[in-house]
Write a protein that holds these residues in place. Structure first.
Motif, PDB file in Angstrom:
ATOM      1  N   UNK A   1       0.843  -1.190   0.000  1.00 60.32           N
ATOM      2  CA  UNK A   1       0.000   0.000   0.000  1.00 60.32           C
ATOM      3  C   UNK A   1       0.879   1.241   0.000  1.00 60.32           C
TER       4      UNK A   1
ATOM      5  N   UNK B   1       2.693   1.796  -3.236  1.00 58.32           N
ATOM      6  CA  UNK B   1       1.800   2.235  -4.277  1.00 58.32           C
ATOM      7  C   UNK B   1       1.693   3.765  -4.292  1.00 58.32           C
ATOM      8  N   UNK B   2       1.648   4.358  -3.093  1.00 56.84           N
ATOM      9  CA  UNK B   2       1.385   5.788  -3.019  1.00 56.84           C
ATOM     10  C   UNK B   2       2.643   6.638  -2.986  1.00 56.84           C
TER      11      UNK B   2
ATOM     12  N   UNK C   1       3.331   8.700  -6.115  1.00 60.72           N
ATOM     13  CA  UNK C   1       2.431   9.835  -6.256  1.00 60.72           C
ATOM     14  C   UNK C   1       2.853  10.971  -5.330  1.00 60.72           C
ATOM     15  N   UNK C   2       3.178  10.596  -4.099  1.00 62.64           N
ATOM     16  CA  UNK C   2       3.572  11.624  -3.125  1.00 62.64           C
ATOM     17  C   UNK C   2       4.828  12.338  -3.608  1.00 62.64           C
TER      18      UNK C   2
ATOM     19  N   UNK D   1       4.087  14.708  -6.401  1.00 67.31           N
ATOM     20  CA  UNK D   1       3.382  15.906  -5.943  1.00 67.31           C
ATOM     21  C   UNK D   1       4.342  16.868  -5.264  1.00 67.31           C
TER      22      UNK D   1
ATOM     23  N   UNK E   1       5.471  20.769  -6.251  1.00 64.34           N
ATOM     24  CA  UNK E   1       5.274  21.943  -5.412  1.00 64.34           C
ATOM     25  C   UNK E   1       6.591  22.679  -5.138  1.00 64.34           C
TER      26      UNK E   1
ATOM     27  N   UNK F   1      -3.673   6.519   1.713  1.00 65.64           N
ATOM     28  CA  UNK F   1      -4.267   6.998   0.476  1.00 65.64           C
ATOM     29  C   UNK F   1      -4.708   8.461   0.618  1.00 65.64           C
TER      30      UNK F   1
ATOM     31  N   UNK G   1      -1.786  10.711   0.428  1.00 66.65           N
ATOM     32  CA  UNK G   1      -1.359  10.898  -0.962  1.00 66.65           C
ATOM     33  C   UNK G   1      -2.295  11.884  -1.667  1.00 66.65           C
TER      34      UNK G   1
ATOM     35  N   UNK H   1      -1.641  15.461  -3.501  1.00 71.03           N
ATOM     36  CA  UNK H   1      -2.018  15.602  -4.903  1.00 71.03           C
ATOM     37  C   UNK H   1      -2.836  16.875  -5.109  1.00 71.03           C
TER      38      UNK H   1
ATOM     39  N   UNK I   1      -6.076  10.003 -12.001  1.00 67.57           N
ATOM     40  CA  UNK I   1      -5.392   9.114 -12.942  1.00 67.57           C
ATOM     41  C   UNK I   1      -5.107   7.788 -12.270  1.00 67.57           C
ATOM     42  N   UNK I   2      -4.719   6.820 -13.065  1.00 66.51           N
ATOM     43  CA  UNK I   2      -4.425   5.513 -12.503  1.00 66.51           C
ATOM     44  C   UNK I   2      -3.030   5.531 -11.896  1.00 66.51           C
ATOM     45  N   UNK I   3      -2.948   5.049 -10.687  1.00 65.29           N
ATOM     46  CA  UNK I   3      -1.636   5.018 -10.030  1.00 65.29           C
ATOM     47  C   UNK I   3      -0.752   4.031 -10.773  1.00 65.29           C
ATOM     48  N   UNK I   4       0.450   4.428 -11.010  1.00 64.86           N
ATOM     49  CA  UNK I   4       1.347   3.626 -11.832  1.00 64.86           C
ATOM     50  C   UNK I   4       1.506   2.211 -11.253  1.00 64.86           C
TER      51      UNK I   4
ATOM     52  N   UNK J   1      -4.150  -0.930 -10.554  1.00 60.03           N
ATOM     53  CA  UNK J   1      -5.410  -0.643 -11.229  1.00 60.03           C
ATOM     54  C   UNK J   1      -6.199   0.378 -10.418  1.00 60.03           C
ATOM     55  N   UNK J   2      -5.517   0.980  -9.462  1.00 66.31           N
ATOM     56  CA  UNK J   2      -6.226   1.875  -8.560  1.00 66.31           C
ATOM     57  C   UNK J   2      -6.195   3.295  -9.097  1.00 66.31           C
TER      58      UNK J   2
ATOM     59  N   UNK K   1      -6.449   7.427  -8.429  1.00 64.37           N
ATOM     60  CA  UNK K   1      -6.089   8.342  -7.344  1.00 64.37           C
ATOM     61  C   UNK K   1      -7.337   8.793  -6.593  1.00 64.37           C
TER      62      UNK K   1
END
Lengths: 724, 381
Positions: free
Chosen positions: A629, A632-633, A636-637, A640, A644, B84, B87, B91, B117-120, B123-124, B126
């Protein structure tokens, strides 16, 4: 005369009188005939009165004498010809299976009794619309000429009924019933080739059952059968003409039955039966050729025969009073003490003394002169005496090691556990329960090849795809089927027969991709004396006990009163000198409390081990999931943050990754590079557990590395299953 | 909306960043820097998001509106249930940063699509749906202590208004007596830099719950007869409506009367208008109208107006639960008339919608009901 009759039924005085009048009127014709015989007439009247019919008396349709003409023996064969479902011939599909099953069971029994490592050939071929020919051959001892017709052509003829000994067959119905079914549905005779002496040629019979007399009729060789000619042109011609497929062996028997049947793969199929037979009988080699000409070979994993089960004397606890009286009358023993020690198992002479004392009888009494009351006392004394359970060598367990091997060979999983319960007794019959369990891994649906799926789709008679998935594959329940269908984009009611090629590809992919672990229901394999039981799971004590066990306590999910779900296969083996089946077709084990108790204890034993494994794995997996988990994030973090404040994304990602790894260290401890679970503390699990690392693609699982405390399991020869 | 930069169309050229924007950017940067510092020193990054729940809301008795307490919820990246949303928070922050720098604004839905968008490697998504992002946006608002408009975001318009007032909306003069049948659509952002009041002849504001009733008032020219502004917020009024009412009330000294359904949801709409919402307590100071009055419907109206049985709507379990909750809110707790009102409704076991008055006569509400209440000064406070 009339008056006396009326007196007999005084309560009905008024009513019968009027009835009489009308009946007199009605019977005017009869009277005219019967004038000469007033007595008979009176008899008729009495009958009328007896029935107290208000207005009309029913006419007698037949006299006792007339009826007697129709009363006669019903032969067993006739009875079963009409009640074929009792023997497992209720539908064409089952008929094929039962035929193969009875023949294979008999072969294995014969081989084991003779001390020969069994090798079985099974060939099924199509001969017409809904017509199949099943040929089953063994390398057994063979059958002497004189007995062949009786064994294959007479119901209730056999060696196994009258003794208490662990064997697959019991009654002597099976194979002859199969033959009878074949004759009834196709009119073709049963063909038997048997050889018991390497020096003599094999003998060939064509048999038919006379259902009225329950007697075999030999059709060829003027009722004597024929010898197979010596190898050569003549032999070829002989074999060719009769459609025989005798595999040349020094001894053995081949039976060929042509019958109306339906061949279908999937659960409850011949393929399934043979596969399960291979699990429970690792000492057997099976060659199987299916109707499409595909050959399967199950090579034996063990070169040792299971120990020979001993025949035993009845145990006092299993005897009934009437039985005891008969035994007392027919015994050759001269004293009561001698009678007790020689007719029963586990009664020593001192125990016999105790029993006699409790029954207030002399040990030296003559068994033939024991009276009714005394024998009842003796019976009670026997039931109350503390007698050890029957000797255990009469039931042969498959054994923990072989169970693990067998299960591992067929069911790909991560965790295996087996348990052999000590022998116990129901109604004086020793029996023994073995449980084995495989957990984890993927379902059968995942490993199926595209071609096999294609074939199954063509053969199935399921109306909807959902039904096809649920019935065709073990381990797929309603939930899983729905998942697969959603993934593949089909409606639940899609018909399996009309799929286009692309659609099948989609379905196949969905079956491979969908995570079935959640929706899977437990796969139950039931065995009785090493024979797989494939039908009537609901009626079977084994299934009932599995459903009554609280699997939630062992880390599985289970809805109330149902089978638990999860990637689990449970195998239960009931071994006994006399397995109590609920019907002659031997599909379900009857629920004796003693048997239920032993099954429960066995299931609990494997369940406890399972829960140890599941809990441990769950912990590791949770940590692993946690990390997943986070991972996965993280990306993205990092992106982002980079957007910034312009920090280097990758550096930041690495830094965060480090923190994540430290945060989920627990997962690391037990996860190796491949990401799979390896446990250093296996010793905790005890002796009867096998843990398999399997990362490699599934076919390799049979030859895969085996790690566990069972060193013999990993060193033993792996059974190979190959398709050609 | 924050200052709309004049040079937004200069094609990639640096845009003028207002003082307000600079402040927002600084707060955004602080959040990002925090993550980086934590990662560098091997600590797990976290955000402290002021809590937006009843427990963190205080009723200020002197100011008579809800205030947000100092309570925060820690949102950690390395916590299974928070990863999540952590994150998502970042975002949203980056999305707002992009908007500010480019000098553009977008709707909540726009931002949702911008960041979805789909997280790299998975299949999830954002954000699963807009609700997901909307609530995170509110979190970011409170965390940064910046308003939605300062983050260059606006919500879709909801709520209309009619009456003798003239606005200057984004430079256009708008006479709200001449807005046709649909009235003036109240924008999502009603800050003074967007909307200025030019001319107002109205004496008061009548706020009604929904469009149906509002149209009745508009069609009957109630505003003309009574010289007032009639507005509605389409149920729970959005922030734009509340902000505008607040400004009209404070800057033009117009009293606000509310005509809402007599049910727990109507009560809460009144409560939100009057002392602010629990969820957005930080905005109360800009939106609460403590002097707002509740003129109806009242639970006694069923008897008073002799309504027919068929307009009754039985209370369901949820209604009863909610009514009891509302009765327990500190700002209702001490008001005897309100307690009596709620108890009466619960005792009767049914609720009444404003529309139910139509069963008497189509214009009963505009010609008799409201004028009578105003005349008698019969309202709840």
């Amino acid at each position: 005369m009339e008056e006396s009759v009326l007196k007999r039924t005084p309560a009905k005085k008024s009513a019968p009188k009027s009835a009489e009048k009308s009946s007199k009127h009605e019977d005017a014709e009869d009277e005219a005939v019967a004038v000469a015989e007033p007595e008979e007439q009176a008899e008729d009247k009495s009958a009328t009165n007896g029935h107290a019919a208000p207005a009309k008396a029913p006419k007698r349709r037949a006299t006792a004498e007339k009826m007697a003409e129709g009363q006669r023996d019903i032969s067993v064969s006739e009875f079963f010809a009409k009640n074929r479902h009792l023997l497992g011939f209720d539908n064409p599909r089952k008929a094929l299976l039962t035929t193969v099953k009875e023949a294979v069971d008999n072969s294995l029994d014969a081989c084991e009794e003779a001390g020969i490592l069994p090798e079985i050939w099974v060939h099924i071929e199509v001969t017409g619309d809904n017509r199949y020919k099943a040929g089953i051959q063994d390398n057994g001892p063979g059958i002497v000429k004189a007995q062949i017709p009786n064994i294959f052509g007479k119901l209730l003829y056999g060696s196994k009924f009258h003794r208490l000994r662990m064997s697959r067959g019991q009654q002597g119905i099976g194979i002859s019933a199969a033959g009878m079914y074949g004759v009834l549905t196709t009119g073709r005779p049963v063909k038997i080739v048997s050889r018991h002496d390497p020096k003599k040629p094999a003998h060939y019979f064509e048999l038919q059952i006379d259902t009225k007399k329950n007697k075999p009729e030999i059709l060829n060789g003027k009722g004597e059968g024929e010898d197979l000619p010596k190898p050569g042109a003549e032999y070829e011609k002989f074999v060719e003409k009769r459609g025989l497929e005798w595999v040349e062996t020094p001894h053995g028997t081949r039976v060929t039955i042509e019958l109306e049947a339906k061949y279908q793969r999937g659960r409850g199929s011949v393929d399934d039966y043979l596969e399960q037979t291979a699990i429970a009988n690792p000492h057997v080699t099976i060659h199987y050729k299916d109707p499409d000409g595909k050959e399967y070979h199950y090579a034996r994993a063990v070169d040792v025969l299971p120990p020979e089960p001993k025949e035993i004397l009845p145990h006092p606890y299993g005897i009934e009073l009437g039985n005891l009286v008969t035994m007392l009358q027919s015994t050759k023993a001269t004293t009561l003490s001698q009678f007790l020690t020689s007719s029963f198992s586990r009664v020593s002479s001192s125990k016999a003394g105790d029993v006699c004392e409790a029954a207030k009888l002399s040990t030296r009494a003559n068994p033939g002169r024991i009276g009714r009351n005394d024998s009842e006392n003796l019976y009670k004394a026997l039931q109350n005496a503390k007698i050890p359970p029957p000797s255990t060598d009469c039931v042969c367990p498959i054994g923990v090691q072989k169970l693990l091997q067998g299960l591992h060979h067929v069911v790909p999983a991560e965790f295996y556990v087996a348990e052999t319960r000590p022998p116990s007794v129901y109604r004086g019959n020793p029996f023994l329960i073995e449980c084995a369990l495989a957990y984890g891994g993927s379902s059968q649906a995942v490993k199926i090849s595209f071609e096999a799926l294609n074939e199954m789709l063509n053969e199935t008679d399921a109306r909807t795809l959902r039904q096809f998935l649920i019935n065709g594959f073990s381990g797929i329940g309603g939930d899983a089927a729905d998942k697969i269908l959603t993934e593949a984009g089909f409606g639940t009611r899609a018909s399996p027969g009309k799929l286009k090629k692309e659609e099948i590809v989609k379905l196949h992919e969905a079956m491979r991709n969908v995570n079935l672990e959640e929706g899977q229901t437990m796969n139950v394999m039931r065995f009785a004396n090493r024979v797989p039981l494939q039908f009537q799971p609901g009626a079977c004590a084994i299934t009932q006990m599995i459903m009554n066990t609280n699997w939630r306590a062992y880390g599985l999910t289970q809805s109330r009163g149902g089978l638990p779900s999860g990637p689990v296969t449970v195998m239960v083996h009931v071994a006994s000198v006399w397995v109590p089946f609920t019907s002659e077709s031997k599909e379900a084990v009857a629920s004796y409390p003693e048997i239920q108790k032993e099954i429960r204890l066995g299931l609990q034993a494997v369940g406890r081990k399972l829960s140890m494994f599941v809990r441990k794995r769950l912990k590791v997996r949770q940590e692993g999931e946690r990390r997943n988990v986070f991972l996965r994030y993280l990306g993205e973090v990092a992106t982002a943050v980079n957007e910034i404040n312009g920090r280097d994304r990758n550096k930041l990602y690495d830094a965060l990754l480090k923190v994540a790894k430290r945060k989920t260290e627990v997962a690391d401890k037990k996860i190796d590079e491949s990401g799979k679970f390896v446990d250093e503390e296996e010793a905790d699990f005890g002796e009867n557990v096998l843990i398999v690392k399997h990362d490699e693609p599934l076919p390799a699982a049979t030859g895969g590395t085996v790690e566990g405390s069972t060193s013999s399991a990993s060193s033993a020869k792996k059974p190979k299953k190959k398709k050609s | 909306m924050a200052k709309k930069p004049a040079s937004s169309k200069s094609g990639g050229a640096p845009v003028n960043v207002s003082v307000k924007d600079k402040k927002t950017l600084t707060s955004l940067r602080r959040v990002a820097d925090d993550v980086a510092t934590c990662a560098d020193s091997g600590r797990a990054p976290h955000l402290d998001v002021p809590s937006r729940s009843l427990s963190n809301v205080r009723f200020n008795k002197t100011k008579r509106f809800l205030e947000m307490g100092g309570g925060t919820n820690r949102r950690e990246l390395f916590n299974l249930s928070q990863a999540k949303s952590y994150m998502q928070t970042l975002l949203i922050s980056s999305g707002c940063k992009r908007l500010i720098e480019q000098g553009k604004t977008t709707s909540l839905r726009g931002l949702y699509y911008m960041l979805k968008h789909t997280i790299e490697g998975t299949k999830e998504e954002t954000f699963e749906d807009q609700e997901d992002s909307d609530s995170v946006i509110e979190d970011v608002e409170v965390t940064l202590d910046s308003l939605r408009e300062e983050m260059h975001l606006y919500a879709s318009n909801r709520g209309n208004l009619v009456g003798p007032i003239t606005f200057i909306d984004n430079g256009d003069t708008i006479d709200c007596t001449r807005m046709g049948s649909a009235g003036y659509s109240i924008p999502s952002i009603c800050e003074p830099d967007v909307i200025q009041f030019k001319d107002c002849k109205a004496d008061f504001i009548l706020h009604v719950e929904k469009d149906t009733v509002w149209r009745r008032f508009a069609e009957d020219k109630f505003w003309k007869k009574h010289n007032c502004i009639v507005s509605h917020g389409g149920g729970q009024p959005p922030r734009g409506v509340r902000r505008l009412l607040h400004r009209l009330h404070n800057e033009l000294k117009l009293p606000v009367y509310c005509l809402l359904d007599n049910d727990p949801w109507g009560y809460y709409i009144y409560s939100v208008l009057k002392q602010g919402s629990i969820n957005l307590a930080f905005e109360s100071v800009r939106m609460g109208i403590p002097e707002a009055k509740y003129i109806g419907l009242r639970s006694k109206d069923f008897d008073r107006c002799k309504l027919s049985n068929s307009v009754k709507i039985n209370l369901n379990d949820q209604d009863i639960k909610r009514a009891k909750q509302i009765a327990e809110y500190p700002w209702f707790k001490d008001k005897k008339p309100w307690q009596k009102e709620i108890q009466t409704m619960l005792g009767q076991g049914f609720k009444l919608e404003v529309e139910s008055l139509i069963s008497k006569d189509i214009s009963y509400v505009t010609e008799e009901y409201v004028p009578a209440r105003l005349q008698d000064k019969d309202w709840l406070d």
